[in-house]
Scaffold this motif. Structure first.
Motif, short mmCIF file in Angstrom:
data_model
loop_
_atom_site.label_atom_id
_atom_site.label_comp_id
_atom_site.label_asym_id
_atom_site.label_seq_id
_atom_site.Cartn_x
_atom_site.Cartn_y
_atom_site.Cartn_z
N ASN A 1 0.73 -1.05 -0.01
CA ASN A 1 0.03 0.03 0.17
C ASN A 1 0.71 1.40 0.14
N GLN A 2 2.17 1.13 -0.22
CA GLN A 2 3.03 2.45 -0.36
C GLN A 2 3.55 2.51 -1.39
N ILE A 3 3.15 3.60 -2.38
CA ILE A 3 3.84 3.71 -3.67
C ILE A 3 5.06 4.41 -3.51
N ASP A 4 6.12 3.92 -4.31
CA ASP A 4 7.42 4.58 -4.05
C ASP A 4 8.08 4.83 -5.51
N PHE A 5 7.82 6.09 -5.85
CA PHE A 5 8.29 6.85 -7.21
C PHE A 5 9.79 6.48 -7.23
N VAL A 6 10.55 6.81 -6.26
CA VAL A 6 11.95 6.96 -6.20
C VAL A 6 12.84 5.66 -6.54
N ALA A 7 12.13 4.55 -6.12
CA ALA A 7 12.36 3.34 -6.47
C ALA A 7 12.35 3.08 -7.89
N VAL A 8 11.30 3.50 -8.45
CA VAL A 8 10.75 3.32 -9.70
C VAL A 8 12.00 4.06 -10.64
N ALA A 9 12.34 5.32 -10.23
CA ALA A 9 13.43 6.11 -11.00
C ALA A 9 14.44 5.43 -11.24
N VAL A 10 14.89 4.83 -9.75
CA VAL A 10 16.57 4.25 -9.72
C VAL A 10 16.40 2.80 -10.58
N VAL A 11 15.36 2.08 -10.79
CA VAL A 11 15.27 1.00 -11.58
C VAL A 11 15.48 1.45 -13.12
N LEU A 12 14.73 2.54 -13.41
CA LEU A 12 14.61 2.89 -14.98
C LEU A 12 16.05 3.43 -15.16
N ILE A 13 16.44 4.21 -14.47
CA ILE A 13 17.96 4.67 -14.60
C ILE A 13 18.99 3.64 -14.94
N MET A 14 18.88 2.66 -14.03
CA MET A 14 19.76 1.26 -14.07
C MET A 14 19.72 0.62 -15.40
N THR A 15 18.29 0.53 -15.76
CA THR A 15 17.86 0.01 -17.16
C THR A 15 18.38 0.41 -18.10
N VAL A 16 18.49 2.01 -18.45
CA VAL A 16 19.10 2.71 -19.40
C VAL A 16 20.71 2.45 -19.25
N ILE A 17 21.21 2.17 -18.19
CA ILE A 17 22.53 2.12 -18.12
C ILE A 17 23.08 0.90 -18.78
N ILE A 18 22.57 -0.33 -18.44
CA ILE A 18 22.62 -1.71 -18.92
C ILE A 18 22.26 -1.70 -20.18
N CYS A 19 21.32 -1.16 -20.91
CA CYS A 19 20.97 -1.08 -22.25
C CYS A 19 22.16 -0.49 -23.15
N TYR A 20 22.60 0.48 -22.52
CA TYR A 20 23.80 1.31 -23.36
C TYR A 20 24.89 0.33 -23.55
N SER A 21 25.50 -0.02 -22.58
CA SER A 21 26.88 -1.02 -22.59
C SER A 21 27.25 -1.49 -21.57
N THR A 22 27.73 -2.94 -21.93
CA THR A 22 28.18 -3.74 -20.49
C THR A 22 29.71 -3.13 -20.08
N ARG A 23 30.36 -2.66 -20.93
CA ARG A 23 31.69 -2.00 -20.46
C ARG A 23 31.51 -0.98 -19.75
N GLU A 24 30.71 -0.13 -20.14
CA GLU A 24 30.53 1.13 -19.36
C GLU A 24 29.52 0.82 -18.17
N SER A 25 28.73 -0.19 -17.99
CA SER A 25 28.27 -0.63 -16.87
C SER A 25 29.09 -1.10 -15.81
N SER A 26 30.11 -1.75 -16.47
CA SER A 26 31.17 -2.39 -15.56
C SER A 26 31.98 -1.33 -14.88
N VAL A 27 32.28 -0.23 -15.72
CA VAL A 27 33.04 1.04 -15.19
C VAL A 27 32.24 1.50 -13.92
#
Length: 582
Positions: free
Chosen positions: A180-206
């Motif tokens: 019952n507690q909606i957490d928009f910050v958690a959603v934003a963090v997940v979506l930012i991480m999703t963009v990073i891992i889609c962009y490049s594995t090497r950059e994700s490792s860095v």
């Protein structure tokens, strides 16, 4: 040609396919792939190849980042109430268990450096159905744990700046607690991480290396402060006189119960094996990366548990935020340390989330290659060389769950699923060493695995339910002797059918057998409700396989995308080396 069309082209075609379900199950459920196919024809279904950019230090960094998240900051307090100061041993036992499983993962990953991890290992060993159930558990574990971990980022971030979590989350009346507690910050963090891992594995490792270095720095600070401000007497003294004292206040049973709780803090090293397809030199880099990260993390956890046990008596340690609370309770003027811990935990959350999301996408990519889920998930983007479709889909799903579901709702199911997968991989590495499909009689090995598992289950049930006394000690000793006798008989009577060409689990079959025993033993610490939830999820996975996956993979086989393998294809050493280096 588009596969899947014959069974799913129309309602009538699907009904016709359902009528053939028994025949298709008999054909596909036990069908195995081969290492050669997994590294060539099956991998080609992704289109573009993932780039080989990772070295051993990248893998160690990814292992550290995946494991040293918020888990240790949460589970240590719960485990300490069961194990007392011996929570140090709980971490050592859990780390030992994780290291044995890591050896099993390493043998497969070196021999077959593909992105599928345990899914691929089970598929080449026990067949499609066992692999699908394992893959379903893997993906669900990652998605659910990542959603919960993302929500914990809100919790720690709020504590750093002194803002209550309630102000960051929107409470919706009428929904049940935990949802019952909606957490928009958690959603934003997940979506930012999703963009990073889609962009490049090497950059994700860095990114991971930078965040992990900062996180390890904060952990070192916590350890040093704990030993500096702590007192040795807290290792043997309870805070309240009515509670038992000593290093083992609740005996060995409390230590092992604590080990089952803290084991969730080791979840993440298996994600390193999913990066095998992107490693430059799998033979040299994977063993160091997987096993090395487990050893380093175990030492860090033991030191953290020791420092916390020195700060406060075990029965005064907070269940929710043990380290931060310990410094608040210790003395005036040290409240600032809790803020520092919050910063460190926040970095740990981001690194574990990044690595786990890398792992979950690669699992889904390879499951898509097998056609038991839509092959759309298998596509690798030609520009980024990452599984963009799988990454984006699972990222959005994780964000949706993180929006409203708390971590404590998911934690038990995640732990059980992980232990089940590790148990299956340990069985698979033994089976693959002692059985060559089509030429070796599998029944001696299957009989050993079944009888050893049954003995471990009997030991676990006796440990958990029998009253303390001589009878319990006798039954436990008898189960232990029987397990050793079964293991030694198998070792002496059944020869190995194949030897790993590059890297193998040492002391075969002892190490994977001990891993099997320990995973079953830790599974025995969960209550009936946890098993009910696990059973319901597994039943749903079976239904998905029966009503969709078996027909999809059957269509793919008919179209020539998948083969039905009855014998292992033996690849010459030079061919195998060439495949691994491609």
């Amino acid at each position: 040609m588009e596969n899947h069309s014959s069974s799913f082209s129309s309602p009538k075609a699907y009904l016709r396919a359902l009528a053939q379900t028994p025949t298709r199950l008999a054909r596909r459920a036990g069908s195995i792939s081969t290492s050669y196919d997994e590294m060539s024809r099956v991998r080609a279904r992704s289109g573009a190849h993932m780039q080989k950019t990772l070295r051993w230090f990248d893998l160690v960094g990814l292992g550290l980042g995946g494991m040293v998240g918020a888990g240790v900051f949460v589970t240590t307090g719960m485990a300490a109430h069961y194990a007392g100061p011996a929570v140090i041993l709980s971490y050592a036992i859990a780390g030992f268990c994780a290291l044995l499983s890591a050896f099993c993962y390493t043998e497969f990953a070196v021999d077959m450096p593909v992105a599928g991890g345990a899914f691929s290992y089970l598929r080449v060993t026990f067949g499609e159905f066992a692999a699908f159930i394992t893959g379903a558990n893997l993906v669900s574990e990652y998605v659910m744990s990542n959603a919960g971990v993302a929500r914990s980022f809100t919790l720690y971030s709020g504590s750093i700046i002194g803002v209550s979590t309630d102000k960051w989350r929107l409470t919706v009346p009428g929904l049940p607690d935990g949802y019952n507690q909606i957490d928009f910050v958690a959603v934003a963090v997940v979506l930012i991480m999703t963009v990073i891992i889609c962009y490049s594995t090497r950059e994700s490792s860095v990114v991971n290396m930078v965040l992990t270095a900062l996180h390890i720095t904060f952990i070192a600070f916590v350890i040093i402060m704990g030993f500096w401000q702590g007192e040795w007497k807290n290792f043997t003294k309870a805070g309240h006189p009515e509670n038992p004292s000593g290093f083992f206040p609740h005996g060995a049973q409390g230590v092992f119960h604590g080990a089952s709780i803290v084991y969730v803090s080791y979840i993440g090293y298996d994600a390193v094996s999913t990066m095998a397809e992107e490693v430059r030199d799998p033979v040299k880099d994977i063993p160091v990366g997987v096993s090395g990260s487990v050893v380093i993390v175990t030492l860090l956890y033991i030191l953290m548990a020791a420092s916390m046990s020195m700060l406060l008596p075990y029965d005064m340690i907070d269940l929710v935020a043990p380290f931060a609370d310990a410094f608040r309770e210790k003395s005036e003027g040290w409240e600032w340390v809790s803020n520092v811990i919050g910063v460190g935990a926040s970095f740990g959350i981001l690194t574990s989330l990044l690595v786990s999301m890398l792992g979950q996408a690669r699992y889904m990519c390879v499951i898509g290659r097998s056609c038991v889920v839509p092959s759309w998930f298998a596509r690798v983007h030609p520009t980024t060389s990452t599984p963009v479709n799988a990454s984006a889909f699972l990222g959005i799903l994780t964000a949706a769950i993180a929006l409203f579901t708390d971590l404590n709702v998911l934690l038990t199911l995640v732990s059980m699923g992980t232990l089940f997968v590790y148990y299956m991989v340990a069985n698979a590495v033994i089976y693959r060493r002692y059985v060559t499909v089509g030429t070796t009689n599998p029944w001696p090995t299957l009989s050993f695995l079944c009888s050893f598992t049954i003995t471990a289950i009997l030991f676990t049930l006796t440990w958990k339910f029998s009253p303390t006394g001589k009878l319990k000690a006798f039954m436990l000793s008898a189960c232990g002797v029987i397990a050793l006798a079964i293991l030694q008989t198998f070792h002496c009577m059944v020869p190995q059918a194949r030897k790993p060409e590059f890297w193998g689990v040492p002391l075969m079959p002892w190490i994977p057998s001990i891993s099997i025993f320990l995973n079953i033993f830790l599974l025995g610490s969960f209550d009936g409700g946890a098993y009910a939830r696990f059973g319901i999820f597994s039943a749903l996975a079976v239904l998905v396989y029966v009503f969709y996956s078996v027909h999809a993979s059957f269509d793919a086989e008919e179209d020539g995308f998948l083969g039905l393998k009855n014998s292992e294809i033996h690849v010459e050493p030079k061919e195998t080396v060439d495949l691994i280096k491609v």
